[in-house]
Scaffold this motif. Structure first.
Motif, mmCIF file in Angstrom:
data_model
loop_
_atom_site.group_PDB
_atom_site.id
_atom_site.type_symbol
_atom_site.label_atom_id
_atom_site.label_comp_id
_atom_site.label_asym_id
_atom_site.label_seq_id
_atom_site.Cartn_x
_atom_site.Cartn_y
_atom_site.Cartn_z
ATOM 1 N N CYS A 145 28.426 9.555 -9.285
ATOM 2 C CA CYS A 145 28.184 9.586 -7.845
ATOM 3 C C CYS A 145 27.817 8.165 -7.388
ATOM 4 C CB CYS A 145 27.044 10.549 -7.527
ATOM 5 S SG CYS A 145 26.557 10.500 -5.787
ATOM 6 N N CYS A 148 23.990 8.267 -5.648
ATOM 7 C CA CYS A 148 22.736 8.401 -6.413
ATOM 8 C C CYS A 148 22.905 8.097 -7.903
ATOM 9 C CB CYS A 148 22.173 9.809 -6.230
ATOM 10 S SG CYS A 148 23.105 11.055 -7.131
ATOM 11 N N TYR A 150 24.330 9.828 -10.150
ATOM 12 C CA TYR A 150 24.393 11.018 -11.012
ATOM 13 C C TYR A 150 25.725 10.997 -11.771
ATOM 14 C CZ TYR A 150 25.580 15.862 -12.162
ATOM 15 O OH TYR A 150 26.002 16.981 -12.802
ATOM 16 N N CYS A 167 27.660 16.635 -4.940
ATOM 17 C CA CYS A 167 26.765 16.078 -5.954
ATOM 18 C C CYS A 167 25.505 16.942 -6.005
ATOM 19 C CB CYS A 167 26.404 14.641 -5.592
ATOM 20 S SG CYS A 167 25.141 13.952 -6.697
ATOM 21 N N CYS A 170 22.333 14.460 -4.727
ATOM 22 C CA CYS A 170 22.214 13.948 -3.365
ATOM 23 C C CYS A 170 23.067 14.717 -2.351
ATOM 24 C CB CYS A 170 22.555 12.460 -3.310
ATOM 25 S SG CYS A 170 24.306 12.135 -3.580
HETATM 26 FE FE FE Z 1 24.719 11.899 -5.774
#
Ligand code: FE
Length: 182
Positions: A145, A148, A150, A167, A170
Motif C-alpha cells: 500500500c 500506509c 501495508y 487496504c 488505511c
Molecule cells: Fe494502506
C-alpha cells in the motif's frame, strides 16, 4: 545406464533408446530384442547411479542386493526411488558408428506418483554436492500500500482480488497498491 531415451511417435507409441556400442548392456539388448528403462527420480542416491553406470555387468551382477521387479518379458527394472519404468520391444536397430539406436515399441509402462524424474542437470548438481530440495531462487512480487506501507500477504494472488478490495489498515482502494520486487 543408457545414453538417451525419448519418445519418437505416439501412434503407435515408440521410444528410441541410444546405447554405446560394445557395452555389455548394449549387447544384451541386441541379443534379447527387448529391454526396460528405469527412469530415475530426483530422490535416487548417487550410489545407485554409480552401481549401474560406472561398472560393467561383465564384471558383476548389478542387481545383487537391489530390489527390482520384472516386466512381462522378464527384464528387470528398479523399484526404489524411480519416477517411471518402460517395457520395450526393439523394432529396428540403427548403427550410428559409436552408438546403436534402438527403435522400440512400448509394451508396458508405469509412472510412480509424485516422483520427479532426474534430469542430467539434476545429476550434475548432486554430483558436485548440491541439493535439489533447496528452493529455487525465484523473484517474487509483492504488493504494498503506497499510503500506509501495508504489505499484502493473503492467500489469493493480489491481481485476483475483487475491485472493491481496500487496504485493511488505511482503507484506501486497491489502486493505491504498488508492485515491488522482493
Ligand atoms: Fe494502506
Amino acid at each position: 545406464m543408457i545414453n538417451t531415451a525419448a519418445q519418437a511417435t505416439a501412434e503407435p507409441n515408440r521410444v528410441i533408446v541410444t546405447m554405446n556400442e560394445g557395452e555389455s548392456t548394449t549387447e544384451l539388448i541386441e541379443k534379447k530384442g527387448s529391454l526396460t528403462v528405469s527412469v530415475l527420480s530426483q530422490k535416487t542416491p548417487l550410489d545407485t547411479i554409480s552401481a549401474f553406470g560406472m561398472r560393467s555387468s561383465r564384471d558383476c551382477d548389478k542387481f545383487e542386493g537391489v530390489s527390482y521387479r520384472e516386466d512381462a518379458k522378464g527384464n528387470p527394472y528398479l523399484q526404489e526411488t524411480m519416477a517411471a519404468f518402460l517395457g520395450l520391444t526393439v523394432q529396428k536397430t540403427v548403427d550410428l558408428d559409436t552408438h546403436l539406436l534402438f527403435v522400440c515399441t512400448l509394451d508396458e509402462a508405469e509412472c510412480f506418483a509424485d516422483e520427479q524424474p532426474m534430469t542430467y542437470n539434476d545429476y550434475r548438481i548432486l554430483k558436485t554436492g548440491g541439493s535439489l530440495s533447496a528452493p529455487q531462487a525465484k523473484k517474487t512480487k509483492k504488493y504494498v500500500c503506497s499510503i500506509c506501507h501495508y504489505v499484502y500477504d493473503g492467500e489469493v494472488p493480489f491481481e485476483e482480488l475483487p475491485d472493491d478490495y481496500v487496504c485493511p489498515v488505511c482503507k484506501q482502494p486497491k489502486s493505491v497498491f504498488i508492485e515491488v520486487e522482493e
